[in-house]
Design a protein around this motif. Structure first.
Motif, mmCIF file in Angstrom:
data_model
loop_
_atom_site.group_PDB
_atom_site.id
_atom_site.type_symbol
_atom_site.label_atom_id
_atom_site.label_comp_id
_atom_site.label_asym_id
_atom_site.label_seq_id
_atom_site.Cartn_x
_atom_site.Cartn_y
_atom_site.Cartn_z
ATOM 1 N N ALA A 146 60.029 40.203 52.922
ATOM 2 C CA ALA A 146 60.462 39.884 51.566
ATOM 3 C C ALA A 146 59.371 40.301 50.597
ATOM 4 O O ALA A 146 58.239 40.587 50.991
ATOM 5 C CB ALA A 146 60.753 38.390 51.432
ATOM 6 N N VAL A 147 59.727 40.328 49.312
ATOM 7 C CA VAL A 147 58.740 40.598 48.275
ATOM 8 C C VAL A 147 59.042 39.703 47.082
ATOM 9 O O VAL A 147 60.208 39.480 46.734
ATOM 10 C CB VAL A 147 58.739 42.085 47.855
ATOM 11 C CG1 VAL A 147 60.046 42.490 47.179
ATOM 12 C CG2 VAL A 147 57.556 42.394 46.943
ATOM 13 N N ILE A 148 57.989 39.141 46.498
ATOM 14 C CA ILE A 148 58.103 38.419 45.238
ATOM 15 C C ILE A 148 57.579 39.343 44.152
ATOM 16 O O ILE A 148 56.436 39.803 44.223
ATOM 17 C CB ILE A 148 57.305 37.102 45.271
ATOM 18 C CG1 ILE A 148 57.867 36.174 46.352
ATOM 19 C CG2 ILE A 148 57.339 36.408 43.915
ATOM 20 C CD1 ILE A 148 57.083 34.880 46.525
ATOM 21 N N VAL A 149 58.406 39.623 43.153
ATOM 22 C CA VAL A 149 58.074 40.677 42.196
ATOM 23 C C VAL A 149 58.285 40.185 40.777
ATOM 24 O O VAL A 149 59.266 39.502 40.480
ATOM 25 C CB VAL A 149 58.915 41.940 42.475
ATOM 26 C CG1 VAL A 149 60.403 41.647 42.444
ATOM 27 C CG2 VAL A 149 58.575 43.051 41.493
ATOM 28 N N ARG A 150 57.351 40.543 39.889
ATOM 29 C CA ARG A 150 57.484 40.215 38.476
ATOM 30 C C ARG A 150 58.081 41.370 37.696
ATOM 31 O O ARG A 150 59.178 41.268 37.176
ATOM 32 C CB ARG A 150 56.120 39.837 37.882
ATOM 33 C CG ARG A 150 55.709 38.394 38.162
ATOM 34 C CD ARG A 150 54.449 38.041 37.393
ATOM 35 N NE ARG A 150 54.643 38.129 35.952
ATOM 36 C CZ ARG A 150 53.668 38.152 35.054
ATOM 37 N NH1 ARG A 150 52.404 38.135 35.460
ATOM 38 N NH2 ARG A 150 53.937 38.219 33.769
ATOM 39 N N THR A 151 57.361 42.490 37.570
ATOM 40 C CA THR A 151 57.793 43.537 36.641
ATOM 41 C C THR A 151 58.091 44.882 37.290
ATOM 42 O O THR A 151 58.715 45.730 36.665
ATOM 43 C CB THR A 151 56.728 43.753 35.551
ATOM 44 O OG1 THR A 151 55.503 44.154 36.167
ATOM 45 C CG2 THR A 151 56.498 42.475 34.763
ATOM 46 N N ALA A 152 57.661 45.115 38.504
ATOM 47 C CA ALA A 152 57.858 46.429 39.123
ATOM 48 C C ALA A 152 59.330 46.679 39.421
ATOM 49 O O ALA A 152 60.097 45.752 39.702
ATOM 50 C CB ALA A 152 57.042 46.535 40.409
ATOM 51 N N GLN A 153 59.718 47.933 39.376
ATOM 52 C CA GLN A 153 61.076 48.325 39.735
ATOM 53 C C GLN A 153 61.224 48.361 41.250
ATOM 54 O O GLN A 153 60.264 48.650 41.977
ATOM 55 C CB GLN A 153 61.404 49.694 39.148
ATOM 56 C CG GLN A 153 61.439 49.734 37.634
ATOM 57 C CD GLN A 153 61.803 51.103 37.098
ATOM 58 O OE1 GLN A 153 62.015 52.040 37.847
ATOM 59 N NE2 GLN A 153 61.870 51.216 35.784
#
Length: 369
Positions: A97-104
């Motif tokens: 999984a990944v937790i992402v703020r602003t990256a596409q």
């Protein structure tokens, strides 16, 4: 009630809206129901990537250290990722999984990563326009958001920006800095009481913005896509009527391909002379050339922008040269409250997907079993 568009869509937990206002549907993009979950994976082997902006420049997490530690305490392995504007398949290799703020998160990345066992994008916030939802559905990758975490911070930001515009704070500030104290009588601050705030999109953020504005004695008009729903004290009407009646117009809807550029030359021309415009939603909702013209030629007296068509905003963007525009780098709602609640919401979603449980705010189908 009038609607903003003839084609409403809806989702449980989120008030309805039309294709110009862009809230998601309650089935996936292929029309399938969300009812299949994979058997959960074992804790302590579940690798969760963390986008670089989960951390400050000094390396400290944006949330409290105690809350940051809760991811590991939940049996996950945090994996800080290098800075990027768009994840590649290599970035997500070996992750669950990944937790992402602003990256596409592009479609080809999702489809390639899914073949290697990747199963979940946990968005740090309410928006998901930077994730290819169609590709996620095809690849069986879950996408979740944390909409409740941003509700109050963004609503407070909307009101703060509106009051700053009405109070002429930037003009008074410029006078003092330029030694023009004697000119203070040439500018009159405006009070919110009795003025009309128009809100485009009456979801969580829109409703909280309306509640705060009503407390200031404002009239509030709003538009939802279906013409149903609403909130106490808010007058519902069509989009064109909201635009025409507002002393301050605030966008509070997500960005989709169908509502991109919804505020163009015709919409700005229809606003009241001397009106103000606030956008903390998404920059792609606005034709910036039309906005610039409305600010320099009328009818707008000013605007407050936290979002732009292209981010980071280009140094030669003409909006940056206007003294009647308040600017913020897509950060006005990033309060301590928002960081901590978003993070905890992401942990809840990550562990739910890992353990085979339905997550709280699911945008796509979960990974198939």
């Amino acid at each position: 009630m009038a609607s903003c568009s003839p084609r409403p869509v809806s989702r449980p937990e989120t008030p309805m809206t039309d294709d110009r206002m862009g809230l998601p549907q309650d089935t996936d993009h292929a029309g399938q129901s969300r009812n299949t979950y994979r058997v959960g994976l074992s804790p302590n082997t579940y690798r969760v990537g963390l986008s670089h902006d989960i951390f400050r420049p000094d390396g400290a997490p944006v949330m409290s250290p105690a809350n940051y530690d809760k991811l590991a305490e939940a049996g996950c392995i945090p994996v800080p990722l290098p800075e990027t504007r768009a994840f590649s398949p290599a970035d997500l290799a070996g992750l669950d999984a990944v937790i992402v703020r602003t990256a596409q998160v592009p479609g080809d990345t999702l489809e390639a990563a899914a073949k290697d066992g990747f199963r979940h994008v946990a968005r740090f916030g309410a928006g998901y326009d930077k994730v290819d939802i169609g590709a996620a559905n095809r690849a069986g990758v879950a996408v979740t958001t944390t909409p409740d975490a941003v509700t109050r911070p963004i609503a407070v930001a909307n009101i703060t920006l509106m009051l700053t515009l009405l109070a002429q704070v930037s003009r008074f500030d410029a006078m003092v800095r330029a030694g023009r104290w004697a000119e203070r009588g040439s500018v009159t601050a405006l009070t919110p009481t009795g003025r009309t705030l128009g809100i485009v999109g009456l979801g969580r953020i829109g409703k909280e913005t309306a509640r705060l504005a009503l407390g200031l004695g404002m009239r509030v008009v709003a538009c939802t896509g279906s013409g149903t729903g609403g909130a106490e004290g808010v007058e519902m009407m069509g989009l064109d009527a909201v635009i025409a009646r507002s002393d301050v117009l605030c966008l509070a809807c997500p960005l989709t391909e169908t509502n991109r550029g919804m505020m163009g030359a015709a919409q700005f021309a229809a606003m009241k002379p001397g009106a103000y415009f606030v956008n903390t939603a998404r920059g792609g909702l606005v034709d910036e050339t039309a906005l610039h013209a409305a600010l320099t030629e009328g009818p707008l007296a000013g605007a407050a922008l936290d979002v732009f068509e292209t981010e980071p905003v280009a140094a030669d963007n003409p909006l940056l040269g206007l003294d009647n525009v308040l600017l913020s780098p897509h950060a006005v709602g990033t309060s301590d409250e928002m960081f901590n609640v978003c993070w905890l919401g992401c942990i809840d979603a990550v562990t739910a997907i890992r353990d085979g449980r339905p997550p709280a705010s699911l945008i796509t189908d979960p990974p198939a079993g």
